[in-house]
Structure formats: structure tokens, C-alpha cells
Design an enzyme around this catalytic site. Structure first.
Site, PDB file in Angstrom:
ATOM      1  N   ARG A   7     -65.726  31.593 -29.913  1.00 16.93           N
ATOM      2  CA  ARG A   7     -66.569  30.803 -28.986  1.00 16.93           C
ATOM      3  C   ARG A   7     -67.084  29.564 -29.699  1.00 16.93           C
ATOM      4  O   ARG A   7     -67.052  28.468 -29.160  1.00 16.93           O
ATOM      5  CB  ARG A   7     -67.725  31.647 -28.463  1.00 16.93           C
ATOM      6  CG  ARG A   7     -67.391  32.553 -27.293  1.00 16.93           C
ATOM      7  CD  ARG A   7     -66.245  33.512 -27.541  1.00 16.93           C
ATOM      8  NE  ARG A   7     -66.019  34.412 -26.443  1.00 16.93           N
ATOM      9  CZ  ARG A   7     -66.490  35.665 -26.378  1.00 16.93           C
ATOM     10  NH1 ARG A   7     -67.194  36.179 -27.371  1.00 16.93           N
ATOM     11  NH2 ARG A   7     -66.220  36.402 -25.334  1.00 16.93           N
ATOM     12  N   ASP A  36     -60.246  34.803 -28.463  1.00 15.63           N
ATOM     13  CA  ASP A  36     -60.980  35.178 -27.243  1.00 15.63           C
ATOM     14  C   ASP A  36     -60.583  34.239 -26.109  1.00 15.63           C
ATOM     15  O   ASP A  36     -59.687  33.404 -26.270  1.00 15.63           O
ATOM     16  CB  ASP A  36     -62.505  35.186 -27.475  1.00 15.63           C
ATOM     17  CG  ASP A  36     -63.162  36.347 -26.732  1.00 15.63           C
ATOM     18  OD1 ASP A  36     -63.098  36.349 -25.496  1.00 15.63           O
ATOM     19  OD2 ASP A  36     -63.702  37.247 -27.384  1.00 15.63           O
ATOM     20  N   HIS A 103     -59.778  39.425 -22.775  1.00 16.76           N
ATOM     21  CA  HIS A 103     -60.299  38.365 -23.653  1.00 16.76           C
ATOM     22  C   HIS A 103     -59.170  37.558 -24.296  1.00 16.76           C
ATOM     23  O   HIS A 103     -59.248  37.189 -25.471  1.00 16.76           O
ATOM     24  CB  HIS A 103     -61.206  38.972 -24.734  1.00 16.76           C
ATOM     25  CG  HIS A 103     -62.547  39.389 -24.203  1.00 16.76           C
ATOM     26  ND1 HIS A 103     -63.504  38.484 -23.823  1.00 16.76           N
ATOM     27  CD2 HIS A 103     -63.068  40.619 -23.978  1.00 16.76           C
ATOM     28  CE1 HIS A 103     -64.577  39.148 -23.390  1.00 16.76           C
ATOM     29  NE2 HIS A 103     -64.333  40.430 -23.453  1.00 16.76           N
ATOM     30  N   CYS A 135     -50.035  41.171 -19.524  1.00 17.89           N
ATOM     31  CA  CYS A 135     -49.241  42.143 -18.757  1.00 17.89           C
ATOM     32  C   CYS A 135     -48.538  43.096 -19.731  1.00 17.89           C
ATOM     33  O   CYS A 135     -47.719  42.657 -20.532  1.00 17.89           O
ATOM     34  CB  CYS A 135     -48.194  41.445 -17.883  1.00 17.89           C
ATOM     35  SG  CYS A 135     -47.110  42.624 -17.018  1.00 17.89           S
ATOM     36  N   ASP A 166     -61.581  45.729 -25.198  1.00 21.37           N
ATOM     37  CA  ASP A 166     -62.802  45.764 -24.388  1.00 21.37           C
ATOM     38  C   ASP A 166     -62.631  44.940 -23.117  1.00 21.37           C
ATOM     39  O   ASP A 166     -61.746  44.090 -23.024  1.00 21.37           O
ATOM     40  CB  ASP A 166     -63.999  45.220 -25.203  1.00 21.37           C
ATOM     41  CG  ASP A 166     -63.749  43.808 -25.722  1.00 21.37           C
ATOM     42  OD1 ASP A 166     -62.593  43.498 -26.096  1.00 21.37           O
ATOM     43  OD2 ASP A 166     -64.702  43.007 -25.757  1.00 21.37           O
ATOM     44  N   GLU A 167     -63.500  45.200 -22.151  1.00 23.47           N
ATOM     45  CA  GLU A 167     -63.701  44.356 -20.973  1.00 23.47           C
ATOM     46  C   GLU A 167     -62.402  43.791 -20.391  1.00 23.47           C
ATOM     47  O   GLU A 167     -62.190  42.584 -20.354  1.00 23.47           O
ATOM     48  CB  GLU A 167     -64.667  43.215 -21.348  1.00 23.47           C
ATOM     49  CG  GLU A 167     -66.025  43.741 -21.779  1.00 23.47           C
ATOM     50  CD  GLU A 167     -67.019  42.657 -22.182  1.00 23.47           C
ATOM     51  OE1 GLU A 167     -68.217  42.806 -21.858  1.00 23.47           O
ATOM     52  OE2 GLU A 167     -66.618  41.667 -22.834  1.00 23.47           O
ATOM     53  N   CYS A 179     -45.768  45.945 -13.611  1.00 22.96           N
ATOM     54  CA  CYS A 179     -46.722  46.983 -14.015  1.00 22.96           C
ATOM     55  C   CYS A 179     -46.500  48.253 -13.195  1.00 22.96           C
ATOM     56  O   CYS A 179     -46.511  49.362 -13.723  1.00 22.96           O
ATOM     57  CB  CYS A 179     -48.162  46.492 -13.844  1.00 22.96           C
ATOM     58  SG  CYS A 179     -48.693  45.350 -15.144  1.00 22.96           S
ATOM     59  N   TRP A 299     -72.176  37.402 -31.580  1.00 18.76           N
ATOM     60  CA  TRP A 299     -71.314  36.666 -30.633  1.00 18.76           C
ATOM     61  C   TRP A 299     -71.896  35.264 -30.488  1.00 18.76           C
ATOM     62  O   TRP A 299     -73.121  35.084 -30.514  1.00 18.76           O
ATOM     63  CB  TRP A 299     -71.265  37.392 -29.280  1.00 18.76           C
ATOM     64  CG  TRP A 299     -70.743  38.794 -29.433  1.00 18.76           C
ATOM     65  CD1 TRP A 299     -71.489  39.931 -29.534  1.00 18.76           C
ATOM     66  CD2 TRP A 299     -69.378  39.198 -29.547  1.00 18.76           C
ATOM     67  NE1 TRP A 299     -70.664  41.023 -29.692  1.00 18.76           N
ATOM     68  CE2 TRP A 299     -69.366  40.604 -29.704  1.00 18.76           C
ATOM     69  CE3 TRP A 299     -68.147  38.517 -29.521  1.00 18.76           C
ATOM     70  CZ2 TRP A 299     -68.180  41.348 -29.849  1.00 18.76           C
ATOM     71  CZ3 TRP A 299     -66.976  39.251 -29.654  1.00 18.76           C
ATOM     72  CH2 TRP A 299     -66.990  40.640 -29.808  1.00 18.76           C
ATOM     73  N   GLU A 301     -71.368  32.482 -28.121  1.00 15.52           N
ATOM     74  CA  GLU A 301     -71.379  31.557 -26.979  1.00 15.52           C
ATOM     75  C   GLU A 301     -72.562  30.596 -27.076  1.00 15.52           C
ATOM     76  O   GLU A 301     -72.446  29.417 -26.738  1.00 15.52           O
ATOM     77  CB  GLU A 301     -71.493  32.326 -25.661  1.00 15.52           C
ATOM     78  CG  GLU A 301     -70.228  33.045 -25.231  1.00 15.52           C
ATOM     79  CD  GLU A 301     -70.225  34.499 -25.687  1.00 15.52           C
ATOM     80  OE1 GLU A 301     -70.923  34.835 -26.668  1.00 15.52           O
ATOM     81  OE2 GLU A 301     -69.491  35.294 -25.064  1.00 15.52           O
TER      82      GLU A 301
END
Ligand code: ACM
Ligand code: ZN
Length: 368
Positions: A7, A36, A103, A135, A166-167, A179, A299, A301
Site C-alpha cells: 500500500r 496486494d 488481494h 481463477c 485471506d479475504e 471454475c 498495514w 493504507e
């Protein structure tokens, strides 16, 4: 400790200054978050566009502040080696992170052929969780990811690698014919399981290269994660992570409400961080033996310059270190006295500390 250099990035001199200070506090692993949605920081000799496209976002719009100038570059291989060597001299191992399959907008902005939709993807300019994910059903996906990890292996000698996990929103997987076909072929009906099917392929690939993978605890929403992977707990109910350790998996502790140093001091005061108890209820003896340690991430940001990075880390990293090394046999008052000379020493090394009156500020202590 982890620093997010995707970031916002910090130059090699600043990273060295922090690494040196952290070594004095007996930190022994540097988890380097290099990729990211908002930027890619690992120089590639195989995939040029990572250096030119994925590394640079056109502008930044984090919170209140907007900066209309292009931002970012990769760390060169020489720079990354310099960090690895500098860490090694201080008995610190570098754990690089290439976050997959979420991410990953920065990567996908250059290589849209490994998305589900095959369409151009923007590198991101704001904080968030994005639906543009890798994908798992494209052959090209494995080719690109494994070749990048091959390049990582030329730079990062430590045998633990972080692969994120994550996420990861499943939206695009749900409408992707490739898929769908892959899930049917393997009898997978749940997207969290499909996520782990993908993670396991990469875990296996890296294991063959002598690497043990670390993944964020989001993966425990799915079944059948390869037990050779270590899980890093950061959010949600801890139960699944503790069960993972009790059943033989390795676990790293990074509860965000204690250890995430991007949170302001009035949300996560140092006295709160200090009181995280690593002697967790719910761990049997074998589970206790499977705790690899604690990690404090930051982090970035909302952290763009060296001074703010240091103020957010120091002195809270001293409290984290003590939770890690002293278990429950610690005393906050005594700690506050003991950190005075350490503060002096670190400041003489050029480290900036948060001003003292903010260390223990707490919303809870405010008059109504
Ligand atoms: C995380 O904070 N997304 C691991
Ligand atoms: Zn797909």
C-alpha cells in the site's frame, strides 16, 4: 513483525533502521508483505509487466487524503537481497508474502488472462476487499504463480513463505465456466473448499521446493487444508485455529485487536496490547507445542511516511515482544519502568516514538 510495503513502500534505509531496532528487541522474523491490490513490489525478470504495470497505481485515494500522482515501484532483486543479508546478520529470517488468490488486483492488472472473466482489471487506489481474484481453473494461473515463486526462491532462502489466502470473494468463481468444470471434476461443491483446493496446489508445489507455507486463518472456513501449512490467526472466532493446532497444525498468533499496529493508539492502547495472554484456553499440550510464535503486523493504507510508521510501531512493538517472550509472567508497571532506557537507546538509533501521553489513552477511560 510484518510490514505492508504494497500500500505504501519504505525505502531500504528505513527498513534497515527498523529491522535493526527490532533485532534489539529480539524479533527474529520479518514478514515482508510484498503484493496486494494496490501495488506489486517484487522485481521479476520473467514477467516484465509486474515491474511496470503492477507496481504503479495511477493515483491514491486512501481515506481523506487524495494524491493524484502515480505511486510505486518494485524493490529490485539487489535491494531485496540486501534486506535478506542485513536481516541474517541480525539473526532475523525474512518471510516474503505473495498474497493469493485474493488481494491480487495489481498482479491481475498486468495479467488479466488468469482472472475468471479474462477482462482487464484495475490496480486499486483505495482500501478494500475486491472481487478481482485469481481463477484457480486456468493452466496459465499455475504457470505464472509457480514461476514467480521460483524467482522468490532465488532471493528468499528461509524455508517459510507466506501465501496469503485471506479475504477472497467468490463472486467470479460462481459464474466462471472453467471454475465450474474444475469443481465438478473434483467433486467440490463449496467455494471455501475450492479456495483450499487451490491453496493446496501451491502449498504442495512450494513444499517440493523445500518451503513451508503460511496462510491467514480465513482458510479454515473451508475443509481439507494441507496440514503442512502453518495458519496465522488474525480475525474471527479463534476456535478453528486452536483446533488446527490441537490436531497437529502449526499456528501463529496475530489477533488484530491486540497486535495490528495500524490501529490508532486510542483504539489499541499499549496497555491493551501488553495484556494479550498467549497462554490460550482451549489448547491441549500438543496444541501448545504447535504455536510457532506471535507476530505484529502493520498495514499501511494510512501510513505513508517513515515518521508515522515508526510512531505507530514504537513503543507498542516493545509490548508485543514481551507478550511473546514472557508469556503471562509480566507486569505492566514494571514494564513501563524498564522501557525507559530502551526508549533512550532506540531514539539514539534514530527511531521515532509516539509521544508518551498517547501510549495508554483509552476511549474506555474517557469521561462520559
Ligand atoms: C489481513 O489483515 N487481511 C490478514
Ligand atoms: Zn474461474
Amino acid at each position: 513483525f510484518m510490514i505492508d510495503c504494497a500500500r505504501h513502500m519504505f525505502d531500504i534505509a528505513e527498513l534497515k533502521k527498523i529491522i535493526n531496532a527490532m533485532s534489539l528487541l529480539k524479533y527474529n522474523k520479518f514478514h515482508w508483505h510484498l503484493t496486494d491490490d494496490q501495488g506489486w513490489r517484487f522485481e521479476s525478470e520473467v514477467y516484465d509487466k509486474l515491474n511496470s504495470v503492477s507496481a504503479v497505481r495511477p493515483f491514491s485515494n486512501f481515506g481523506k487524503k487524495r494524491d493524484m500522482s502515480p505511486y510505486g515501484r518494485v524493490y529490485t532483486k539487489a535491494e531485496m537481497k540486501e534486506i535478506v543479508d542485513y536481516c541474517a546478520e541480525r539473526y532475523i529470517d525474512v518471510i516474503p508474502e505473495f498474497d493469493i488468490p485474493g488481494h491480487s488486483s495489481a498482479l491481475l492488472s498486468a495479467y488479466p488472462e488468469i482472472t475468471c472473466i479474462g477482462m482487464p482489471v484495475d490496480i486499486k487506489t483505495r482500501q478494500g476487499i475486491y472481487k478481482d481474484v485469481i481463477c484457480p481453473a486456468k493452466d496459465k494461473t499455475y504457470e505464472i504463480i509457480t514461476r514467480i515463486f521460483d524467482e522468490f526462491c532465488g532471493i528468499f532462502p528461509y524455508n517459510y513463505y507466506h501465501i496469503g489466502g485471506d479475504e477472497t470473494p467468490h463472486n467470479h468463481w460462481q459464474t466462471c465456466p472453467d471454475c465450474k468444470k474444475l469443481m465438478q471434476k473434483h467433486g467440490i461443491t463449496d467455494y471455501a473448499d475450492y479456495h483450499n483446493f487451490f491453496m493446496n496446489r501451491i502449498i504442495e508445489y512450494l513444499f517440493e521446493k523445500g518451503k513451508t507455507c503460511i496462510v491467514w486463518n480465513d482458510v479454515l472456513k473451508g475443509k481439507d487444508l494441507d496440514k503442512r501449512a502453518a495458519v496465522q490467526y488474525w480475525t474471527g472466532n479463534m476456535k478453528a485455529s486452536l483446533t488446527y493446532a490441537n490436531n497437529g497444525g502449526k499456528l501463529i498468533l496475530s489477533p488484530f485487536s491486540y497486535y495490528y499496529l495500524d490501529y490508532e493508539y486510542d483504539i489499541t492502547p499499549m496497555n491493551h496490547t501488553y495484556h494479550f495472554n498467549t497462554e490460550l484456553k482451549g489448547l491441549i499440550q500438543s496444541g501448545k507445542n504447535n504455536i510457532l510464535g506471535v507476530e505484529t503486523p502493520i498495514w499501511t493504507e494510512y501510513i505513508e511516511d517513515n515518521n508515522r510508521l515508526e510512531e505507530m510501531m514504537f513503543p507498542r512493538v516493545l509490548a508485543v515482544a514481551e507478550t511473546g517472550w514472557s508469556g503471562n509472567s509480566k507486569d505492566y508497571k514494571d514494564f513501563l519502568e524498564r522501557i525507559e532506557p530502551v526508549e533512550k537507546m532506540l531514539k539514539s538509533n534514530g527511531i521515532r516514538f509516539m509521544e508518551k501521553r498517547r501510549w495508554n489513552y483509552s476511549r474506555l477511560a474517557m469521561p462520559k
